[in-house]
Design a protein around this motif. Structure first.
Motif, short mmCIF file in Angstrom:
data_model
loop_
_atom_site.label_atom_id
_atom_site.label_comp_id
_atom_site.label_asym_id
_atom_site.label_seq_id
_atom_site.Cartn_x
_atom_site.Cartn_y
_atom_site.Cartn_z
N ASN A 147 0.84 -1.20 0.00
CA ASN A 147 0.00 0.00 0.00
C ASN A 147 0.88 1.25 0.00
O ASN A 147 0.93 2.00 0.96
N ASP A 148 1.59 1.49 -1.11
CA ASP A 148 2.48 2.64 -1.18
C ASP A 148 1.95 3.75 -2.09
O ASP A 148 2.64 4.72 -2.34
N GLY A 149 0.76 3.58 -2.62
CA GLY A 149 0.16 4.63 -3.42
C GLY A 149 0.34 4.49 -4.91
O GLY A 149 -0.22 5.28 -5.67
N TYR A 150 1.12 3.54 -5.37
CA TYR A 150 1.33 3.35 -6.79
C TYR A 150 0.48 2.18 -7.29
O TYR A 150 0.21 1.24 -6.55
N VAL A 151 0.13 2.23 -8.56
CA VAL A 151 -0.62 1.13 -9.16
C VAL A 151 0.35 -0.01 -9.43
O VAL A 151 1.55 0.20 -9.57
N ALA A 152 -0.19 -1.22 -9.54
CA ALA A 152 0.66 -2.39 -9.77
C ALA A 152 1.34 -2.29 -11.13
O ALA A 152 0.73 -1.90 -12.13
N GLY A 153 2.61 -2.60 -11.18
CA GLY A 153 3.36 -2.61 -12.42
C GLY A 153 3.89 -1.25 -12.84
O GLY A 153 4.42 -1.11 -13.94
N TYR A 154 3.79 -0.23 -12.02
CA TYR A 154 4.31 1.10 -12.37
C TYR A 154 5.83 1.08 -12.29
O TYR A 154 6.42 0.77 -11.26
N SER A 155 6.50 1.40 -13.39
CA SER A 155 7.96 1.26 -13.46
C SER A 155 8.73 2.45 -12.87
O SER A 155 9.88 2.28 -12.47
N ASN A 156 8.18 3.64 -12.81
CA ASN A 156 8.90 4.82 -12.29
C ASN A 156 8.55 5.10 -10.84
O ASN A 156 8.39 6.25 -10.44
#
Length: 162
Positions: A147-156
């Motif tokens: 639960n870090d705020g990024y969507v799954a698979g976001y590379s940056n």
């Protein structure tokens, strides 16, 4: 004899008064008490029952039961005289109760015990438990959600402030 009649009449039927016996229960009575055998067949029992039941009826009473036993006694005990055969038949029937041999037994192990036995798990479900059968919890799952705020698979990831 009346106690045996009532016991078989009530067997498997909680609403029964114990005063009438149908053909199915009469056949069970004949099997359980030993009337039915090599000399008296199930066909004989069915024919005699049909002969003595009231016309249009499906059951017999204690009085009709006694008449049927007297008729069956001659066939069941062919070497005995009439009165001896009737007495032997009454002794054969007296004090007997319906048996439950051959019926399905209830399982002694509860459904919960059987379903939660981790030694029977296979495939990916098996990997969620350690050797002792204790669950690994969230670490036992392949895809752990962060639960870090990024969507799954976001590379940056974590590059915004740089």
């Amino acid at each position: 004899m009346e106690e045996t009649f009532a016991a078989f009449s009530k067997f498997g039927d909680s609403k029964s008064t114990g005063k009438e016996l149908d053909n199915k229960k009469f056949s069970k009575l004949c099997k359980d008490t030993g009337i039915m055998g090599k000399l008296v067949t199930s066909t004989d029992v069915d024919i005699i029952f049909s002969k003595h039941k009231p016309k249009g009826g499906r059951t017999i009473t204690v009085r009709e039961f006694a008449v049927i036993l007297d008729e069956l006694s001659a066939k069941r005990f062919p070497k005995k005289s009439g009165d001896e055969a009737k007495t032997a038949m009454r002794e054969l029937v007296a004090g007997k109760a319906p048996g439950t041999t051959g019926t399905t037994k209830a399982s002694k192990v509860g459904g919960t015990d059987r379903l939660t036995d981790t030694s029977k798990y296979t495939g990916s479900h098996k990997e969620r438990f350690d050797a002792d059968g204790k669950g690994k919890g969230i670490q036992g799952r392949e895809n752990v959600v962060s639960n870090d705020g990024y969507v799954a698979g976001y590379s940056n990831k974590d590059t915004y402030d740089k």
